[in-house]
Design an enzyme around this catalytic site. Structure first.
Site, PDB file in Angstrom:
ATOM      1  N   HIS A 141      -0.395   0.260  -9.822  1.00  0.00           N
ATOM      2  CA  HIS A 141      -1.184  -0.621  -8.937  1.00  0.00           C
ATOM      3  C   HIS A 141      -1.726  -1.828  -9.708  1.00  0.00           C
ATOM      4  O   HIS A 141      -2.930  -2.083  -9.736  1.00  0.00           O
ATOM      5  CB  HIS A 141      -2.323   0.148  -8.247  1.00  0.00           C
ATOM      6  CG  HIS A 141      -2.823  -0.546  -7.011  1.00  0.00           C
ATOM      7  ND1 HIS A 141      -3.250   0.104  -5.889  1.00  0.00           N
ATOM      8  CD2 HIS A 141      -2.963  -1.877  -6.720  1.00  0.00           C
ATOM      9  CE1 HIS A 141      -3.640  -0.775  -4.973  1.00  0.00           C
ATOM     10  NE2 HIS A 141      -3.472  -2.003  -5.465  1.00  0.00           N
TER      11      HIS A 141
ATOM     12  N   ARG B  60       0.847  -1.187   0.000  1.00  0.00           N
ATOM     13  CA  ARG B  60       0.000   0.000   0.000  1.00  0.00           C
ATOM     14  C   ARG B  60       0.885   1.240   0.000  1.00  0.00           C
ATOM     15  O   ARG B  60       1.951   1.263   0.617  1.00  0.00           O
ATOM     16  CB  ARG B  60      -0.896   0.031   1.249  1.00  0.00           C
ATOM     17  CG  ARG B  60      -2.101  -0.909   1.174  1.00  0.00           C
ATOM     18  CD  ARG B  60      -3.133  -0.422   0.164  1.00  0.00           C
ATOM     19  NE  ARG B  60      -4.283  -1.303   0.069  1.00  0.00           N
ATOM     20  CZ  ARG B  60      -4.409  -2.314  -0.791  1.00  0.00           C
ATOM     21  NH1 ARG B  60      -3.441  -2.599  -1.637  1.00  0.00           N
ATOM     22  NH2 ARG B  60      -5.515  -3.041  -0.824  1.00  0.00           N
TER      23      ARG B  60
END
Ligand code: NDP
Ligand code: OXD
Length: 313
Positions: free
Chosen positions: A276, A228
């Site tokens: 991502h 993250r």
């Protein structure tokens, strides 16, 4: 899948929502799969499939579980409408794990074999051989040894790397040196020439990739963050690369996504940015995995991926 249950689907992005509705219906034809945005009686839903920042969760009063389409549930736990006391299950899926295995192997090998340097040399027509050690003489550290990190660590070890892993509770994984808890972080970092972060985002792990941590890595280490964005203190990464203490980084996740156009990472010669995509949940395999979790809950079993809300993952 036997028996009948009602599954409501609430996904922020409407395009993704239809793909999931179709995949869930294919995986459980005898279940009632409904779009949560148009469901007239949400209190009849047994399960809620969730992704993104969605509203109206309080209307689902009869839920047996909430099923997250992501492995990381940080954003779900941050949702102020999340009903308390209902089991929350995160995505544990062989396809998702396989995707991350491929991503991690590729980027560990890129750093190990100096691919970035070779690409730079080619642009300047420079014939300068590099001579990296064999994998057996390269140490790789994996932070987080869960469904995904544990698999990546084992695969890197099977490939021949010297692998260490760090988790909250000690793990026993084949050919992976186990480190656990904050008191063993130092020893783990010193044995990590290539560091891979696969931690969940929690209060304990936010900002963990900072200047203090980088300074404990061997000189010339590389960092891969596929967990993250909020794990990484971006300015500290830039400083550690600037000083030459770190040699490179592969970053898949960012504090702001999409990464703003003027962000310094885009043009940094030692940072590879990926959007991502380290591992994307694929709908058919993901639908089967979460419906299997739902089935286990109906049968009174504990499914893999049951979130401990107090720990935050
Ligand atoms: P898991 O919950 O299965 O595993 C988490 C691991 O982290 C466990 O080993 C746990 O330790 C360890 N851990 C948690 N907190 C700490 C801490 N404070 N100190 C040390 N270790 C800690 O997660 P997954 O493996 O399924 O996924 C990991 C993360 O990967 C996700 O949360 C998500 O953020 C990210 N991800 C990113 C994707 C991408 O495309 N970029 C795709 C999929 C996932 P213990 O074993 O002791 O509990
Ligand atoms: C996840 C992700 O958590 O896609 O599954 O990042």
């Amino acid at each position: 899948m036997t028996g009948a249950a009602t599954v409501a689907v609430l996904i922020e992005d409407p395009a993704r929502s239809s793909a999931w509705l179709e995949a869930l219906a294919r995986a459980a034809p005898q279940w009632r799969i409904c779009d949560g945005r148009t469901l007239a009686s949400p209190e009849q839903a047994d399960f809620l499939v969730l992704w993104g920042n969605v509203e109206g969760l309080a209307r689902y009063r009869g839920l047996k579980a909430i099923l997250s389409l992501g492995a990381g549930v940080d954003h779900v736990l941050r949702n102020s409408h999340l009903p308390p006391g209902i089991p929350l299950v995160r995505m544990v899926d062989p396809g998702l794990t396989q995707g991350m295995r491929e991503y991690v192997m590729l980027h560990v090998l890129r750093h190990h074999l100096h691919v970035r340097q070779l690409e730079g040399q080619q642009k300047r027509r420079l014939w300068r051989p590099v001579s990296p050690p064999r994998a057996t003489d390269r140490s790789v550290g994996v932070m987080g040894l869960g469904a995904i990190g544990g698999d990546c660590a084992t695969q890197l070890a099977a490939f021949g790397f010297r692998v260490s892993g760090w988790s909250r509770r000690r793990k026993a994984l084949k050919d992976v040196a186990a480190y656990a808890g904050p008191e063993e972080l130092d020893g783990f970092l010193r044995a990590s020439e290539i560091l891979v972060c696969l931690l969940p985002l929690t209060d304990d792990t936010r900002d963990i990739l900072d200047a203090a941590l980088f300074s404990r890595l061997p000189a010339g280490a590389a960092v891969i963050n596929a967990a993250r964005g909020e794990h990484l203190v971006e300015a500290d990464l830039l400083a550690a690369l600037g000083s030459g203490h770190l040699s490179g980084a592969t970053i898949d996740v960012f504090r702001r996504e999409p990464l703003p156009e003027d962000h310094p990472f885009w043009t940094h010669p030692d940072i590879l940015v990926t959007p991502h995509i380290a591992s994307l949940t694929q709908v058919d395999s993901g639908a089967r995995s979460i419906l299997e979790a739902a089935r286990r809950i109906l049968e009174g079993e504990s499914p893999p991926g049951l979130v401990d809300r107090a720990s935050g993952y």
